[in-house]
Design an enzyme around this catalytic site. Structure first.
Site, PDB file in Angstrom:
ATOM      1  N   LYS A   1     -14.560  35.328  16.791  1.00 37.91           N
ATOM      2  CA  LYS A   1     -15.530  34.888  17.797  1.00 37.91           C
ATOM      3  C   LYS A   1     -16.371  36.070  18.275  1.00 37.91           C
ATOM      4  CE  LYS A   1     -12.436  31.195  19.247  1.00 37.91           C
ATOM      5  NZ  LYS A   1     -11.404  30.715  20.162  1.00 37.91           N
TER       6      LYS A   1
ATOM      7  N   ASP B   1     -16.035  25.650  25.327  1.00 38.56           N
ATOM      8  CA  ASP B   1     -15.084  24.925  24.476  1.00 38.56           C
ATOM      9  C   ASP B   1     -15.349  23.418  24.533  1.00 38.56           C
ATOM     10  OD1 ASP B   1     -13.168  26.344  22.977  1.00 38.56           O
ATOM     11  OD2 ASP B   1     -12.003  26.839  24.770  1.00 38.56           O
TER      12      ASP B   1
ATOM     13  N   GLN C   1      -8.143  30.947  25.750  1.00 35.72           N
ATOM     14  CA  GLN C   1      -7.606  30.829  24.390  1.00 35.72           C
ATOM     15  C   GLN C   1      -6.288  30.059  24.429  1.00 35.72           C
ATOM     16  OE1 GLN C   1      -9.301  31.844  21.660  1.00 35.72           O
ATOM     17  NE2 GLN C   1      -7.716  30.989  20.346  1.00 35.72           N
TER      18      GLN C   1
HETATM   19  N1  GUN Z   1      -6.993  27.912  19.913  1.00 35.29           N
HETATM   20  C1  GUN Z   1      -7.211  27.427  18.669  1.00 35.29           C
HETATM   21  N2  GUN Z   1      -8.435  26.876  18.587  1.00 35.29           N
HETATM   22  C2  GUN Z   1      -9.011  27.007  19.804  1.00 35.29           C
HETATM   23  C3  GUN Z   1     -10.274  26.619  20.354  1.00 35.29           C
HETATM   24  O1  GUN Z   1     -11.146  26.035  19.691  1.00 35.29           O
HETATM   25  N3  GUN Z   1     -10.472  26.941  21.661  1.00 35.29           N
HETATM   26  C4  GUN Z   1      -9.536  27.568  22.404  1.00 35.29           C
HETATM   27  N4  GUN Z   1      -9.821  27.829  23.676  1.00 35.29           N
HETATM   28  N5  GUN Z   1      -8.357  27.938  21.929  1.00 35.29           N
HETATM   29  C5  GUN Z   1      -8.101  27.652  20.637  1.00 35.29           C
END
Ligand code: GUN
Length: 286
Positions: A53, A120, A97
């Site tokens: 990211k 998200d 996360q």
């Molecule tokens: N953990 C695995 N995929 C994601 C996601 O798309 N967003 C978040 N916040 N955590 C994750």
């Protein structure tokens, strides 16, 4: 006709170009789009996702910040940190996360990020749009579903009237994706770990979306014919190698499939960064 391998790369290149321009426009106004990832603990898979990211965020010219808290963090300290970030005008997008540690699981995690900064797309105020029938992919909607639909659109794969079987009912993928697909006039079966006769169901699908998290789960016997499209959301570790949920033999039998790596993963990340730019633009609208 589309290629057999539905690679994200050509679409990601296009989307990045557009996002760089939108980011540049904001910077010309003195606004630096800025995202913050809140990580509790040091889950190695989470650290890898976060790195991906950060890379794309910085590639398009946006600012990235990681707030890492120990696994032992007290719920109140975690909430205070989010309160501070929600009110910080220099931060435009926040993600918590997942998964969070056991001690925080009682909190209402999806709703802790204020809707305007919820890149998200997990906050109820944002999922509401999907629930009530939107097909607008420019809204702050969950990144994996958004990325999958964008990828299918890019390759000219229509969903109207198709039978799509989604396996996995998570908050991140299965639930929002199944609703979005239904909004796009697909007939959706949302299967999960308690589903009986899964093979019989997937054999009748036009599109199978696998978000199970088990290497080589989808074998050729899950496919009913050779005109099926496989969307592989799996990110699994098989003897140190990154694999999806779909076996090589099933890929060969399908009409088309998304590769792992290089399919749904990069689409999820670029969708998150798109949400960041959208959130920033919305927050600084005159
Ligand atoms: N953990 C695995 N995929 C994601 C996601 O798309 N967003 C978040 N916040 N955590 C994750």
């Amino acid at each position: 006709m589309y290629p057999k391998i539905l690679a994200a790369h050509p679409l990601v290149v296009e989307l990045k170009k557009d996002l760089r321009l939108r980011c540049e426009k904001l910077k010309n106004r003195g606004i630096i789009p800025s995202m913050c990832v809140v990580l509790v603990g040091d889950n190695p898979a989470s650290l890898t996702y976060i790195k991906n990211k950060q890379k794309v965020c910085e590639e398009i010219g946006a600012h990235f910040k990681l707030v890492q808290m120990p696994a032992s963090v007290k719920a109140q300290d975690f909430l205070n940190q989010l309160h501070q970030l929600n009110h910080d005008h220099s931060v435009h997008g926040i993600i918590i996360q997942l998964p969070v540690t056991e001690s925080l699981k009682n909190l209402n995690i999806p709703n802790l990020v204020t809707p305007e900064k919820d890149i998200d797309g997990f906050n109820g105020a944002n999922t509401q749009a999907i629930y009530t029938g939107t097909t607008n992919l420019q809204l702050l909607i969950p990144c994996t579903p958004k990325g999958i639909i964008n990828l299918l659109n890019y390759y000219g794969i229509t969903l109207d009237g198709k039978h799509v079987v989604v396996i996995g009912r998570s908050l991140i993928v299965g639930k929002p994706l199944s609703m979005l697909l239904s909004n796009l006039n697909a007939t959706v079966t949302l299967a999960h770990s308690k589903t009986k006769n899964l093979k019989q169901i997937t054999q009748t699908a036009d599109v199978i979306v696998s978000a199970i998290g088990k290497s080589e789960f989808i074998t050729p016997d899950y496919l009913g014919h050779s005109q099926q499209i496989l969307i592989d959301v799996g990110i699994n570790n098989l003897d140190g190698k990154l694999t999806g949920d779909v076996s090589k033999e099933a890929q060969e039998k399908a009409l088309a499939y998304t590769p792992v790596p290089g399919g749904v993963g990069p689409m999820t990340v670029i969708s998150l960064i798109e949400n960041l730019i959208t959130a920033t633009e919305n927050q600084v609208k005159g």
